[in-house]
Design a protein around this motif. Sequence first.
Motif, PDB file in Angstrom:
ATOM      1  N   ALA A  19       0.832  -1.202   0.000  1.00 51.24           N
ATOM      2  CA  ALA A  19       0.000   0.000   0.000  1.00 51.24           C
ATOM      3  C   ALA A  19       0.868   1.254   0.000  1.00 51.24           C
ATOM      4  O   ALA A  19       0.604   2.202  -0.756  1.00 51.24           O
ATOM      5  CB  ALA A  19      -0.937  -0.011   1.205  1.00 51.24           C
ATOM      6  N   ILE A  24      -1.364   4.217  -1.611  1.00 54.50           N
ATOM      7  CA  ILE A  24      -2.761   4.076  -1.204  1.00 54.50           C
ATOM      8  C   ILE A  24      -2.796   3.499   0.205  1.00 54.50           C
ATOM      9  O   ILE A  24      -1.766   3.085   0.741  1.00 54.50           O
ATOM     10  CB  ILE A  24      -3.557   3.168  -2.171  1.00 54.50           C
ATOM     11  CG1 ILE A  24      -2.946   1.752  -2.208  1.00 54.50           C
ATOM     12  CG2 ILE A  24      -3.613   3.770  -3.565  1.00 54.50           C
ATOM     13  CD1 ILE A  24      -3.746   0.754  -3.007  1.00 54.50           C
ATOM     14  N   SER A  25      -3.977   3.430   0.793  1.00 51.23           N
ATOM     15  CA  SER A  25      -4.092   2.824   2.115  1.00 51.23           C
ATOM     16  C   SER A  25      -4.311   1.313   1.981  1.00 51.23           C
ATOM     17  O   SER A  25      -4.753   0.826   0.935  1.00 51.23           O
ATOM     18  CB  SER A  25      -5.266   3.438   2.876  1.00 51.23           C
ATOM     19  OG  SER A  25      -6.495   3.031   2.301  1.00 51.23           O
ATOM     20  N   ARG A  27      -6.570  -0.293   3.460  1.00 53.77           N
ATOM     21  CA  ARG A  27      -8.027  -0.455   3.328  1.00 53.77           C
ATOM     22  C   ARG A  27      -8.450  -0.351   1.858  1.00 53.77           C
ATOM     23  O   ARG A  27      -9.267  -1.133   1.374  1.00 53.77           O
ATOM     24  CB  ARG A  27      -8.730   0.609   4.171  1.00 53.77           C
ATOM     25  CG  ARG A  27     -10.214   0.523   4.141  1.00 53.77           C
ATOM     26  CD  ARG A  27     -10.821   1.564   5.034  1.00 53.77           C
ATOM     27  NE  ARG A  27     -12.270   1.480   5.000  1.00 53.77           N
ATOM     28  CZ  ARG A  27     -13.064   2.306   5.604  1.00 53.77           C
ATOM     29  NH1 ARG A  27     -12.568   3.299   6.320  1.00 53.77           N
ATOM     30  NH2 ARG A  27     -14.363   2.175   5.511  1.00 53.77           N
ATOM     31  N   THR A  28      -7.897   0.624   1.156  1.00 59.55           N
ATOM     32  CA  THR A  28      -8.199   0.794  -0.266  1.00 59.55           C
ATOM     33  C   THR A  28      -7.700  -0.401  -1.062  1.00 59.55           C
ATOM     34  O   THR A  28      -8.391  -0.896  -1.962  1.00 59.55           O
ATOM     35  CB  THR A  28      -7.569   2.102  -0.791  1.00 59.55           C
ATOM     36  OG1 THR A  28      -8.132   3.195  -0.059  1.00 59.55           O
ATOM     37  CG2 THR A  28      -7.815   2.293  -2.263  1.00 59.55           C
ATOM     38  N   LEU A  31     -10.114  -3.135  -0.733  1.00 54.64           N
ATOM     39  CA  LEU A  31     -11.291  -2.828  -1.548  1.00 54.64           C
ATOM     40  C   LEU A  31     -11.035  -3.217  -3.002  1.00 54.64           C
ATOM     41  O   LEU A  31     -11.892  -3.831  -3.650  1.00 54.64           O
ATOM     42  CB  LEU A  31     -11.624  -1.332  -1.452  1.00 54.64           C
ATOM     43  CG  LEU A  31     -12.733  -0.841  -2.376  1.00 54.64           C
ATOM     44  CD1 LEU A  31     -14.084  -1.377  -1.918  1.00 54.64           C
ATOM     45  CD2 LEU A  31     -12.730   0.677  -2.446  1.00 54.64           C
ATOM     46  N   TYR A  32      -9.881  -2.865  -3.518  1.00 58.83           N
ATOM     47  CA  TYR A  32      -9.537  -3.221  -4.894  1.00 58.83           C
ATOM     48  C   TYR A  32      -9.523  -4.739  -5.085  1.00 58.83           C
ATOM     49  O   TYR A  32      -9.955  -5.241  -6.111  1.00 58.83           O
ATOM     50  CB  TYR A  32      -8.184  -2.630  -5.286  1.00 58.83           C
ATOM     51  CG  TYR A  32      -8.151  -1.119  -5.373  1.00 58.83           C
ATOM     52  CD1 TYR A  32      -9.311  -0.345  -5.382  1.00 58.83           C
ATOM     53  CD2 TYR A  32      -6.938  -0.442  -5.428  1.00 58.83           C
ATOM     54  CE1 TYR A  32      -9.263   1.039  -5.455  1.00 58.83           C
ATOM     55  CE2 TYR A  32      -6.879   0.944  -5.512  1.00 58.83           C
ATOM     56  CZ  TYR A  32      -8.051   1.670  -5.523  1.00 58.83           C
ATOM     57  OH  TYR A  32      -7.988   3.035  -5.605  1.00 58.83           O
ATOM     58  N   ALA A  62      -4.769   3.429  -9.349  1.00 60.04           N
ATOM     59  CA  ALA A  62      -4.812   4.761  -8.734  1.00 60.04           C
ATOM     60  C   ALA A  62      -4.875   5.859  -9.796  1.00 60.04           C
ATOM     61  O   ALA A  62      -5.599   6.846  -9.631  1.00 60.04           O
ATOM     62  CB  ALA A  62      -3.606   4.955  -7.818  1.00 60.04           C
ATOM     63  N   VAL A  65      -8.456   5.845 -11.136  1.00 62.24           N
ATOM     64  CA  VAL A  65      -9.360   6.437 -10.140  1.00 62.24           C
ATOM     65  C   VAL A  65      -9.219   7.961 -10.175  1.00 62.24           C
ATOM     66  O   VAL A  65     -10.222   8.692 -10.184  1.00 62.24           O
ATOM     67  CB  VAL A  65      -9.079   5.886  -8.725  1.00 62.24           C
ATOM     68  CG1 VAL A  65      -9.764   6.722  -7.658  1.00 62.24           C
ATOM     69  CG2 VAL A  65      -9.509   4.426  -8.622  1.00 62.24           C
TER      70      VAL A  65
END
Length: 96
Positions: A19, A24-25, A27-28, A31-32, A62, A65
């Motif tokens: 991450a 990114i985090s 958590r993200t 999600l991915y 990323a 997005v």
Amino acid sequence: MSSGRPEPDQPLYTISVAAELAGISARTLRLYERHGLLTPQRTEGGTRRYSDNDIARLRRVAELVASGVNLAGIRHVLDLQDENTRLRGSQPAEGE
């Protein structure tokens, strides 16, 4: 002779390191994964491990997005890119 560099598909990084490298985090990143944008390898104990190719894919996600593409659209874009790469790898270069 080995260059000392790992193979691009070799799973090296934990979720927190992956991450951070992708910007990114964690958590993200999870999600991915849930949306099928990537599938990390797992250790026998179930720990996620990410490769350099996974990090590059996360960075591409990323970028998409940031340009306003939703996750369903990103999955479609990545699937098309993967198919294009696969097809290019199975065809002889021009002039062969």
